[in-house]
Motif scaffolding. Sequence first.
Motif, mmCIF file in Angstrom:
data_model
loop_
_atom_site.group_PDB
_atom_site.id
_atom_site.type_symbol
_atom_site.label_atom_id
_atom_site.label_comp_id
_atom_site.label_asym_id
_atom_site.label_seq_id
_atom_site.Cartn_x
_atom_site.Cartn_y
_atom_site.Cartn_z
ATOM 1 N N UNK A 113 25.796 44.496 19.361
ATOM 2 C CA UNK A 113 25.753 44.613 17.704
ATOM 3 C C UNK A 113 24.180 45.275 17.634
ATOM 4 N N UNK A 114 23.642 44.818 18.279
ATOM 5 C CA UNK A 114 22.070 45.319 17.350
ATOM 6 C C UNK A 114 21.578 46.252 16.897
ATOM 7 N N UNK A 115 21.987 47.379 17.332
ATOM 8 C CA UNK A 115 21.613 48.466 16.390
ATOM 9 C C UNK A 115 22.997 49.004 15.485
ATOM 10 N N UNK A 116 24.194 48.499 15.469
ATOM 11 C CA UNK A 116 25.170 48.774 14.116
ATOM 12 C C UNK A 116 24.023 47.837 13.083
ATOM 13 N N UNK A 117 23.409 46.861 13.327
ATOM 14 C CA UNK A 117 23.115 44.942 12.548
ATOM 15 C C UNK A 117 21.995 46.569 11.329
ATOM 16 N N UNK A 118 21.087 46.482 12.831
ATOM 17 C CA UNK A 118 19.671 47.181 11.895
ATOM 18 C C UNK A 118 19.950 47.987 11.436
ATOM 19 N N UNK A 119 20.394 48.985 11.495
ATOM 20 C CA UNK A 119 21.244 50.144 10.948
ATOM 21 C C UNK A 119 21.494 49.980 9.769
ATOM 22 N N UNK A 120 22.429 49.157 9.401
ATOM 23 C CA UNK A 120 23.200 48.469 8.036
ATOM 24 C C UNK A 120 22.332 47.427 7.362
ATOM 25 N N UNK A 121 21.692 46.922 8.308
ATOM 26 C CA UNK A 121 21.125 46.483 7.249
ATOM 27 C C UNK A 121 19.616 46.843 6.588
ATOM 28 N N UNK A 122 18.580 47.720 7.540
ATOM 29 C CA UNK A 122 18.145 48.948 7.113
ATOM 30 C C UNK A 122 19.000 49.356 5.612
ATOM 31 N N UNK A 123 19.916 50.326 6.061
ATOM 32 C CA UNK A 123 20.201 50.668 4.609
ATOM 33 C C UNK A 123 20.309 49.911 3.182
ATOM 34 N N UNK A 124 21.097 48.675 3.876
ATOM 35 C CA UNK A 124 21.173 47.918 2.594
ATOM 36 C C UNK A 124 19.680 47.102 2.002
#
Length: 249
Positions: A179-190
Amino acid sequence: MSGHSKWANIKHKKGAADAKRGKIFTRLIKEITVAARMGGGDPDGNPRLRSAIVTARAENMPKDNITRAIKKGTGELEGEVYDEILYEGYGPGGVAVLVECMTDNRNRTVADIRHYFAKSGGNLGESGCVAYMFDKKGMMLVDKTTISEEALMELAIEAGADDVVEEDDYFQIVTAPEDFDAVRDELEEGGVSFAEASLTMVPQTTIEVTEEKPARALLKLLDNIEGHDDVQNVHANFDIDDDLMEQLS
């Protein structure tokens, strides 16, 4: 995760304050180069490279350095070829230690790492002797001055993170590796910025080191290993009382 978290924060603080900025850049350049060699030079299609670039930017690495490292990895520029090696052993107090290296000279690296273990009273072991004691996790460090714990917790859990842990000056976001990549990407977008974001090895259980002498010897061992040019990351399954840790550091 206590001992691991403390050591991760010590390492990050040391890195941020380290006058030998070139050594930090060398390690990051190796990681970027190897990531680009293995997965290509496009960070959008290469999660490992994207993580390496995030960390490099957090350390204020110039964009030109990042670009050259990527081109060395893809073969557009001439560069060294590094082997990735994982060394495993036991430090003072029976603490399990994992050492991730990138080297162009295996004989030199293993001799140095073995010397550090022996000097501390520990020993370098065979492949597989301690790796089973650790689980791979995604780990992101967020400066506490940039966001509130409540806001970060809400964003992180919604993005699929397993946990948010408060540690000294940072919040640690923990994820499953897949899940690391998806979580990181979503948090960066936030709008969340990371001081560090990478996959790491977290101990399943920790060993309490309560006496000053073995604790000091252990931290010296980890510090020596961390200082080696071929070492990228060090993981250990220790726990030291906060007061003793403060006294030693």
